[in-house]
Design a protein around this motif. Sequence first.
Motif, PDB file in Angstrom:
ATOM      1  N   GLN A  60       0.816  -1.023   0.413  1.00 54.59           N
ATOM      2  CA  GLN A  60       0.045  -0.059  -0.175  1.00 54.59           C
ATOM      3  C   GLN A  60       0.643   1.432  -0.424  1.00 54.59           C
ATOM      4  OE1 GLN A  60      -3.010  -1.185   3.371  1.00 54.59           O
ATOM      5  NE2 GLN A  60      -3.289  -1.994   2.531  1.00 54.59           N
ATOM      6  N   LYS A  61       2.152   1.405   0.604  1.00 49.61           N
ATOM      7  CA  LYS A  61       3.034   2.423   0.887  1.00 49.61           C
ATOM      8  C   LYS A  61       2.882   2.374  -0.854  1.00 49.61           C
ATOM      9  CE  LYS A  61       5.467   6.000   2.850  1.00 49.61           C
ATOM     10  NZ  LYS A  61       7.129   5.010   3.172  1.00 49.61           N
ATOM     11  N   VAL A  62       3.713   1.646  -1.376  1.00 54.34           N
ATOM     12  CA  VAL A  62       4.100   1.460  -2.181  1.00 54.34           C
ATOM     13  C   VAL A  62       3.701   2.271  -3.835  1.00 54.34           C
ATOM     14  CG1 VAL A  62       5.064   0.317  -4.738  1.00 54.34           C
ATOM     15  CG2 VAL A  62       6.166  -0.046  -2.182  1.00 54.34           C
ATOM     16  N   TRP A  63       2.265   1.765  -3.150  1.00 56.89           N
ATOM     17  CA  TRP A  63       1.499   2.046  -4.053  1.00 56.89           C
ATOM     18  C   TRP A  63       0.690   3.983  -4.074  1.00 56.89           C
ATOM     19  CZ3 TRP A  63      -1.163   1.970  -8.105  1.00 56.89           C
ATOM     20  CH2 TRP A  63      -2.890   2.497  -8.782  1.00 56.89           C
ATOM     21  N   GLY A  94      -8.895   4.521   0.708  1.00 53.96           N
ATOM     22  CA  GLY A  94      -9.801   5.197   1.618  1.00 53.96           C
ATOM     23  C   GLY A  94      -9.415   4.199   2.750  1.00 53.96           C
ATOM     24  N   ILE A  95      -9.470   3.451   2.432  1.00 56.35           N
ATOM     25  CA  ILE A  95      -9.142   2.742   4.054  1.00 56.35           C
ATOM     26  C   ILE A  95      -7.923   2.252   4.306  1.00 56.35           C
ATOM     27  CG2 ILE A  95      -9.212   0.582   4.810  1.00 56.35           C
ATOM     28  CD1 ILE A  95     -11.947   0.200   4.343  1.00 56.35           C
ATOM     29  N   MET A  96      -6.981   2.484   2.644  1.00 57.12           N
ATOM     30  CA  MET A  96      -5.564   1.771   3.084  1.00 57.12           C
ATOM     31  C   MET A  96      -4.936   3.574   2.824  1.00 57.12           C
ATOM     32  SD  MET A  96      -4.647  -1.001  -0.457  1.00 57.12           S
ATOM     33  CE  MET A  96      -4.996   1.163  -1.077  1.00 57.12           C
ATOM     34  N   LEU A  97      -4.813   4.649   3.083  1.00 53.58           N
ATOM     35  CA  LEU A  97      -4.332   5.710   2.793  1.00 53.58           C
ATOM     36  C   LEU A  97      -4.747   6.031   4.375  1.00 53.58           C
ATOM     37  CD1 LEU A  97      -2.991   8.355   1.533  1.00 53.58           C
ATOM     38  CD2 LEU A  97      -5.291   9.110   0.680  1.00 53.58           C
ATOM     39  N   GLU A  98      -5.839   6.070   5.027  1.00 56.11           N
ATOM     40  CA  GLU A  98      -6.172   6.789   6.255  1.00 56.11           C
ATOM     41  C   GLU A  98      -5.244   5.660   7.004  1.00 56.11           C
ATOM     42  OE1 GLU A  98     -10.345   8.739   6.500  1.00 56.11           O
ATOM     43  OE2 GLU A  98     -10.251   7.006   7.089  1.00 56.11           O
ATOM     44  N   ARG A  99      -5.548   4.534   6.880  1.00 60.04           N
ATOM     45  CA  ARG A  99      -4.581   3.337   7.835  1.00 60.04           C
ATOM     46  C   ARG A  99      -3.211   4.018   8.261  1.00 60.04           C
ATOM     47  NH1 ARG A  99      -7.957  -2.229   7.126  1.00 60.04           N
ATOM     48  NH2 ARG A  99      -9.396  -1.927   8.550  1.00 60.04           N
ATOM     49  N   LEU A 100      -2.682   3.623   6.398  1.00 60.45           N
ATOM     50  CA  LEU A 100      -0.679   4.548   6.782  1.00 60.45           C
ATOM     51  C   LEU A 100      -1.234   5.677   7.515  1.00 60.45           C
ATOM     52  CD1 LEU A 100      -0.338   4.448   3.025  1.00 60.45           C
ATOM     53  CD2 LEU A 100       0.415   2.814   4.414  1.00 60.45           C
ATOM     54  N   SER A 101      -1.922   6.227   7.607  1.00 62.02           N
ATOM     55  CA  SER A 101      -1.830   7.628   8.461  1.00 62.02           C
ATOM     56  C   SER A 101      -2.232   7.392  10.257  1.00 62.02           C
ATOM     57  CB  SER A 101      -2.599   8.275   7.822  1.00 62.02           C
ATOM     58  OG  SER A 101      -1.825   9.337   6.747  1.00 62.02           O
ATOM     59  N   SER A 102      -2.635   6.409  10.298  1.00 61.16           N
ATOM     60  CA  SER A 102      -3.033   5.655  11.822  1.00 61.16           C
ATOM     61  C   SER A 102      -4.708   5.898  12.440  1.00 61.16           C
ATOM     62  CB  SER A 102      -1.581   5.585  13.106  1.00 61.16           C
ATOM     63  OG  SER A 102      -0.620   5.034  13.254  1.00 61.16           O
ATOM     64  N   ILE A 103      -5.036   6.008  11.815  1.00 63.57           N
ATOM     65  CA  ILE A 103      -6.276   6.871  11.296  1.00 63.57           C
ATOM     66  C   ILE A 103      -7.347   5.684  10.838  1.00 63.57           C
ATOM     67  CG2 ILE A 103      -8.555   7.303  10.141  1.00 63.57           C
ATOM     68  CD1 ILE A 103      -6.059   9.496   9.179  1.00 63.57           C
ATOM     69  N   THR A 104      -8.221   5.112  11.585  1.00 61.92           N
ATOM     70  CA  THR A 104      -9.129   3.563  11.677  1.00 61.92           C
ATOM     71  C   THR A 104     -10.591   4.490  12.206  1.00 61.92           C
ATOM     72  OG1 THR A 104      -8.702   3.312  14.274  1.00 61.92           O
ATOM     73  CG2 THR A 104      -7.237   2.282  12.605  1.00 61.92           C
ATOM     74  N   GLU A 105     -10.572   5.656  12.433  1.00 67.17           N
ATOM     75  CA  GLU A 105     -12.129   5.676  13.504  1.00 67.17           C
ATOM     76  C   GLU A 105     -13.016   5.099  12.249  1.00 67.17           C
ATOM     77  OE1 GLU A 105     -14.744   9.369  14.800  1.00 67.17           O
ATOM     78  OE2 GLU A 105     -12.522   9.233  14.070  1.00 67.17           O
ATOM     79  N   GLY A 106     -14.169   4.848  12.232  1.00 73.26           N
ATOM     80  CA  GLY A 106     -15.349   3.814  11.623  1.00 73.26           C
ATOM     81  C   GLY A 106     -14.964   3.136  10.953  1.00 73.26           C
ATOM     82  N   HIS A 107     -14.682   2.098  10.088  1.00 73.26           N
ATOM     83  CA  HIS A 107     -13.040   1.836   9.380  1.00 73.26           C
ATOM     84  C   HIS A 107     -14.034  -0.023   9.907  1.00 73.26           C
ATOM     85  CE1 HIS A 107      -9.841   3.204   7.920  1.00 73.26           C
ATOM     86  NE2 HIS A 107     -10.415   4.083   8.103  1.00 73.26           N
ATOM     87  N   ASP A 108     -14.266  -0.521  11.534  1.00 71.27           N
ATOM     88  CA  ASP A 108     -15.082  -1.742  11.075  1.00 71.27           C
ATOM     89  C   ASP A 108     -16.884  -1.485  11.476  1.00 71.27           C
ATOM     90  OD1 ASP A 108     -12.820  -2.451  12.385  1.00 71.27           O
ATOM     91  OD2 ASP A 108     -12.972  -1.776  14.441  1.00 71.27           O
TER      92      ASP A 108
END
Length: 203
Positions: free
Chosen positions: A102-105, A166-180
């Motif tokens: 995901q970081k490479v992408w 969106g999920i991948m980008l936010e998780r790379l920034s340690s943002i997970t709110e609402g994902h579950d």
Amino acid sequence: MAVSPTRVEAREAFLDAAERLLVDVGWADVTTRRLAQEAGLNHGLVHYYFGSMEEVLVEVLERFTARLIERQRALYGGDEPFIEKWRTAMRYLDEDRSTGYQKVWFELQALAWNRPALRERVAHVNAEWRLVLTEALSAAMQAYGLDRRRLPVDAVVSLVITFNEGIMLERLSSITEGHDNLLQTIDRWLRSLEAEKRKKNGS
């Protein structure tokens, strides 16, 4: 006396090194000399084998993507219900973050914003993912009896790609709110579609 690597071995060594550096430091800090040092090869071989640093980096993305596309096709080509394939695909989101894909992408997307020729290569990678999802979701929608005039396949594919990114980008920034909650909501919907399918099939 050390044996010089073959062309294939040298290219693979540079690609492996570039993959590690993209994940660890990002494209802006991947210089020819740093790449050569990471690969343990002469820096002059970078341009000899690839022509440019951009070519090295985009080939990293293309090579990495090819491995994952093969994995996804194997997943969606299986016999299990679509909901199980979907759940596995969502687990892959975590796996792919840990492997660095995901970081490479996203690093290559950022690099390509101001480089038209590179944008075409990145867009082709996106098209490969889109094709895999189009085939999988088209089959699933048909199996569930969904009206593809009211819910076009390409619209569903775009929705899935957009929320995945969106999920991948936010998780790379340690943002997970609402994902579950999002994933649980989709899972409930798929469970209801599976129940309707079984009811229609009399099972």
